[in-house]
Design an enzyme around this catalytic site. Structure first.
Site, PDB file in Angstrom:
ATOM      1  N   SER A  24       0.830  -1.194   0.000  1.00 36.66           N
ATOM      2  CA  SER A  24       0.000   0.000   0.000  1.00 36.66           C
ATOM      3  C   SER A  24       0.873   1.256   0.000  1.00 36.66           C
ATOM      4  CB  SER A  24      -0.903  -0.004   1.239  1.00 36.66           C
ATOM      5  OG  SER A  24      -1.720   1.137   1.254  1.00 36.66           O
ATOM      6  N   GLY A  25       0.565   2.179  -0.919  1.00 34.47           N
ATOM      7  CA  GLY A  25       1.324   3.425  -1.024  1.00 34.47           C
ATOM      8  C   GLY A  25       2.464   3.365  -2.017  1.00 34.47           C
ATOM      9  N   THR A  57      -2.157   1.827  -7.913  1.00 38.53           N
ATOM     10  CA  THR A  57      -3.369   2.411  -8.503  1.00 38.53           C
ATOM     11  C   THR A  57      -3.003   3.488  -9.524  1.00 38.53           C
ATOM     12  OG1 THR A  57      -4.621   1.954  -6.487  1.00 38.53           O
ATOM     13  CG2 THR A  57      -5.544   3.580  -8.001  1.00 38.53           C
ATOM     14  N   SER A  75      -5.470   4.124  -0.316  1.00 33.57           N
ATOM     15  CA  SER A  75      -5.119   2.701  -0.369  1.00 33.57           C
ATOM     16  C   SER A  75      -6.281   1.873  -0.915  1.00 33.57           C
ATOM     17  CB  SER A  75      -4.754   2.222   1.039  1.00 33.57           C
ATOM     18  OG  SER A  75      -4.497   0.836   1.032  1.00 33.57           O
ATOM     19  N   GLU A  87       1.887  -8.223   2.770  1.00 38.23           N
ATOM     20  CA  GLU A  87       1.666  -7.347   3.917  1.00 38.23           C
ATOM     21  C   GLU A  87       2.183  -7.985   5.195  1.00 38.23           C
ATOM     22  OE1 GLU A  87      -2.166  -4.652   2.538  1.00 38.23           O
ATOM     23  OE2 GLU A  87      -2.383  -6.011   4.255  1.00 38.23           O
TER      24      GLU A  87
END
Length: 1000
Positions: free
Chosen positions: A107-108, A112, A160, A391
């Site tokens: 995430s980050g 996207t 996120s 993760e």
């Protein structure tokens, strides 16, 4: 790409495969750091793109950059997202084989954004039509909608993605995007009811509250303040400075209309979003028996209206549960904890199913309508996988377990496809394949998904078995079943030293990317994802079309237990692997440089963690197991041919033979390279670097020679240029002189011609043929007069003026009569007095016949005002040698002999009215005549001179009296105003309002 090798000490290498020490993680990270500091965020590992999030805008995504990468060979330009996108697109078009681009990272890291940039690239560079533009718009606009409903602010990322997304973009035979389809995976529904400190719920809630119109919020029963809603305050950061919810709301509303949502569907969708907020505000209290009772009746009313259900039914469903035992329905009340669980379960179910409905709705708007012609081949597909990366948090639960399982599957696929691709290239080039040693993570995938013995199977079994199954009994069953697995560990199974880092409710898996410790707390609840039957029944009766579609009645009659979340996810992943295996893959690995989202900051510890979890070193090792560098013969020869005299400047034979001659001249050893069918393979980067350094030295030598040759050539060209410039200037100047002389001659001829023509027409009225000549005569006379002025004031001997200056006499008379007396006199001074204002063709022939031998000296159109009612009538005023004639079309209305004209009256204002005073003794006369002329100064001057009445012109102030016949008098009153107005006043006078002038 090789052109950047000369700067490798400063900016590193563009392809990690060219790293000398490719097994060193430190060398890998140092190369990333060098490039990151120079804003070079993209680097290859062979055909895999590694992308580091810069956390700032870089000017590398413009239309010009898109064109730079469009249709260009993969290694001809520097690494970029667009190179991956274009390479996949060209493979899809040329080979007609489906493609996919796999984008991963934590995430980050920018997954996207990478997906959006790729879609924008295709939107700009692919062929277009009206239909295609609609599809492009919908593909692009699906992003803000899915982000609003599926993304949230987390500690690591303000936007996120809390779900996995696979999007197929369909292209027709012309290469134009014509459709699309989206698959979504494992939405983090638990975020709806709970957020960690510093995190937010899904964006859509805050966007609607911040940007929603007052009327919309009133209909939904909402307030703008997110602090009023329990589901939005748990993370204690409802408002974030880096997020503009109000603007994002506008973007989402526009996007919904683009992807074919009508007003009713939008209203129904937002009603569901609002209902989730109201559900969170439903509170319970215990009665005397300890059973839950709803205490917030107002929320129930809102929920009933928004969800289209009976309020009383919903209230009862929230505090009771229905159990079917031996074919009978048993209803039992819920305690406070169970009621809160039921409420939250309903909120998660409503939101999760609505999200799936939303994806399906978008898919309908993107659906490919078929080929344009029956004979056309069906569409080819390019897939984009934007899915969560590996993760590892301080606290890892069921969601992290599923996400990391997904990454294990993707790593397994990645290694298999990479090895397969390498092996196929070697075989096609006729080079012996050398088996590659690598870690096969199938053992970990089997640990998770194996039937009956895998973690998911054990979890499902524990969820389904009768009795008191808990998270701890699940852990015990795990310890019993997989206790001997080398990648599994618990507190009970660990040695004394390891137990200190493992809680009793935790288990540890040794993933391909490293160890991850999971807490089993909540595993059973999250896997079951149960919704009580009576809540399902309530939702099935909903009048909200979306809710009714999401909760089908078949669920109530289906006796088969629904699949658990883990099993659903496992099956979805299995289908996804099938989809990806059927396509030719490309890879983008995204890395976040720091946790603070700061531009320019490179956190080496965090990046080493991601390099490990993304399996980048393993990927590099597989890629470097054979040859580090490979290029087609044509490209290799074109770049390095200058290093050998036999191949420079041109090689006439086959490229294969030219490369063979070149590498022999360069002294390549047999173990350093192999010659394939179409490519040369170089094993060691140092061999390529030595060749590149030799090329740089050769370039400098050639540059020196070229500079010397160029200087001679330059100065000769400069001399020739100056000579040419001098000749050009001379030629231009001679031409200019010639044109000027010709223009002067032409002017002289035209002047003489005009003068002669003017002389011929000198006795005619002023016209275009004689005006030049007449003006010249006037000018000559006046200049001569200036030079020969009388010697003293008593000298009256003035020279006789030419006929063309008779108008000057009239101007002098006009000056004597009106200068300083009448307001509009100054405006008449620069205007010429002309012989007549009416030509003979404008005067009726019958009038000319009546006049007979009387010559018309001047004619002008006038307006006559009746003596009684002052009605305006259009007339013509004609001056002859003896009289004034007032004419109406073909009839002479009045003749005034000059002998009978006793005077002329005019006002001192700027009006154009005047009165001709006539003797009344003459029975033929009807009284004085009131006239108006647009050329009043000229008309009065000519009339006074013709009648010899110059001294009888009276300039009056205030009013003028005139006789109307039979001894009666009329009065004209003059006043100043903003505009000319002539009308009969109430007192019977003729009122004239004269416009004011700026100056007299």
């Amino acid at each position: 790409m090789e052109s950047a090798l000369t700067a490798r000490d400063r900016v590193g290498v563009q392809d990690f495969v060219l790293l000398e020490n490719f097994t060193s993680e430190a060398a890998f990270i140092e190369n990333l750091r060098k490039r990151f500091k120079e804003n070079l965020i993209y680097t290859y590992i062979g055909s895999v793109l590694v992308s580091v999030n810069p956390y700032k805008d870089l000017e590398i995504y413009s239309r010009q950059h898109m064109e730079r990468y469009r249709g260009v060979s993969f290694y001809e330009v520097s690494p970029h997202l667009y190179a991956i996108a274009d390479n996949s697109y060209r493979s899809l078009r040329i080979e007609r084989k489906d493609q996919c681009i796999l984008i991963s990272g934590e995430s980050g890291a920018g997954k996207t954004e990478a997906t959006k940039k790729i879609l924008q690239y295709y939107a700009v560079t692919c062929p277009a039509s009206d239909q295609v533009e609609t599809v492009k718009d919908r593909l692009l606009q699906s992003n803000p909608v899915l982000e609003a409903f599926g993304n949230a602010k987390t500690l690591r990322n303000d936007n996120s993605s809390r779900f996995g997304k696979y999007m197929d973009v369909q292209f027709d035979y012309k290469g134009a995007p014509v459709g699309g389809h989206i698959l979504n995976y494992l939405l983090e529904k638990s975020r709806v009811v709970h957020q960690n400190h510093g995190e937010r719920n899904f964006h859509i809630f805050y966007q609607m509250l911040e940007g929603g119109e007052d009327d919309l919020l009133r209909r939904l029963g909402l307030e703008k303040n997110p602090q009023q809603y329990h589901y939005l305050v748990k993370g204690q950061c409802a408002r974030v400075s880096s997020i503009n919810d109000k603007n994002d709301w506008k973007v989402v509303r526009r996007a919904l209309s683009v992807i074919n949502f009508n007003d009713n569907e939008v209203e129904d969708l937002l009603s569901i979003v609002a209902s989730v907020l109201h559900l969170g505000n439903v509170q319970f209290a215990a009665n005397e028996q300890g059973n839950a009772q709803v205490t917030t009746e107002n929320q129930i009313k809102y929920l009933a209206r928004l969800l289209g259900v009976e309020g009383s039914v919903l209230r009862e469903a929230l505090i009771h549960k229905t159990i079917i035992a031996k074919g009978e329905e048993l209803v039992s009340p819920l305690n406070l904890e169970q009621a809160a669980y039921a409420r939250d379960a309903l909120a998660k179910a409503v939101y999760g199913r609505t999200f799936s409905w939303l994806v399906n709705k978008i898919n309908k708007s993107l659906a490919y309508k078929g080929a344009e012609c029956p004979g056309c081949r069906s569409a080819t597909v390019l897939g984009l996988l934007d899915i969560y990366g590996f993760e590892v948090f301080q606290h890892n639960s069921f969601e992290q377990f599923c996400i990391n399982y997904c990454n294990e599957k993707l790593q397994q696929l990645f290694i298999e496809l990479t090895l397969k691709s390498e092996q196929e290239e070697y075989e096609s080039e006729g080079i012996a394949w050398e088996p590659v040693q690598y870690f096969n993570n199938k053992i970990i995938c089997d640990l998770v998904e194996e039937k009956f013995k895998g973690i998911i199977s054990i979890l499902d079994e524990e969820c389904l078995r009768p009795g008191d199954a808990t998270d701890m009994t699940f852990l015990e069953k795990l310890e019993e079943t997989v206790k001997n697995h080398p990648h599994f560990l618990t507190h009970k199974l660990a040695d004394q030293k390891t137990r200190k880092s493992l809680g009793r409710e935790e288990f540890r898996l040794l993933h391909y990317a490293g160890e991850v410790t999971y807490s089993v707390t909540g595993f059973l609840d999250k896997n079951n994802d149960l919704l009580f039957r009576n809540l399902k029944e309530t939702m099935c009766s909903s009048e909200n079309p979306i809710i009714n579609n999401c909760f089908e009645r078949t669920e109530l009659t289906d006796k088969k237990r629904p699949e658990t979340v883990a099993t659903q996810f496992k099956n979805s992943l299995s289908k996804l692997m099938e989809i990806l295996m059927s396509k030719e893959p490309s890879y983008i690995r995204c890395i976040k440089p720091n946790d603070a989202k700061q531009a320019g900051r490179f956190d080496e510890v965090l990046i080493r963690h991601q390099v490990k979890y993304l399996g980048l070193m393993e990927n590099l090792r597989v890629r470097r197991a054979g040859f580090a560098y490979r290029r087609k013969y044509e490209i290799f020869l074109q770049r390095y041919k200058s290093l050998c005299s036999e191949t420079w400047p041109t090689w006439e034979g086959r490229p294969h033979d030219g490369v063979a001659v070149l590498v022999k001249h360069l002294g390549y050893k047999q173990e350093e390279y192999k010659m394939g069918r179409t490519k040369i393979f170089i094993r060691f980067p140092k061999t390529l670097f030595a060749t590149e350094d030799a090329l740089e030295i050769r370039k400098q030598s050639l540059a020196t020679k070229i500079q010397a040759t160029w200087r001679g050539f330059y100065w000769r060209q400069k001399f020739l240029h100056m000579k040419h410039s001098a000749i050009t200037i001379q030629s231009w100047w001679r031409g200019t002189q010639g044109r000027r002389k010709a223009a002067k001659k032409k002017w002289a001829v035209e002047t003489i011609r005009r003068f002669i023509k003017g002389f011929i027409y000198r006795n005619y009225p002023r016209c275009s043929e004689n005006e030049y000549f007449l003006d010249y005569v006037r000018y000559s006379f006046l200049m001569n007069l200036k030079r020969n002025l009388p010697k003293n004031v008593l000298d009256k001997s003035w020279p006789t003026p030419p006929p063309s200056l008779c108008e000057l006499d009239q101007k002098v008379v006009a000056s004597e009569m009106f200068k300083g007396k009448k307001d509009n006199y100054p405006q008449s001074v620069p205007r010429l007095f002309i012989n007549t204002r009416l030509g003979t063709e404008e005067i009726n022939p019958k009038v000319l016949q009546v006049l007979g031998n009387e010559t018309i000296k001047y004619a002008v159109p006038v307006v006559k005002y009746d003596r009684k009612g002052y009605k305006a009538r259009v007339r013509q005023l004609l001056l002859t040698q003896n009289a004034i004639f007032i004419v109406e079309e073909a009839k002479i209305k009045q003749r005034i002999d000059y002998a009978n004209l006793t005077g002329i009256s005019v006002s001192s204002l700027s009006d154009s009215l005047f009165v001709l005073h006539v003797r009344c003794e003459d029975n033929k006369q009807k009284g004085d005549v009131v006239l108006q002329s647009d050329h009043v100064i000229e008309t009065l001057t000519k009339t006074a001179m013709s009648a010899d009445k110059i001294d009888n012109v009276n300039v009056s102030q205030g009013s003028i009296k005139f006789t109307t016949g039979q001894g009666k008098e009329g009065i004209i009153d003059f006043t100043s105003g903003s505009e000319l107005l002539i009308a009969k006043a109430k007192n019977g006078h003729l009122a004239v309002v004269a416009p004011r002038l700026n100056s007299r």
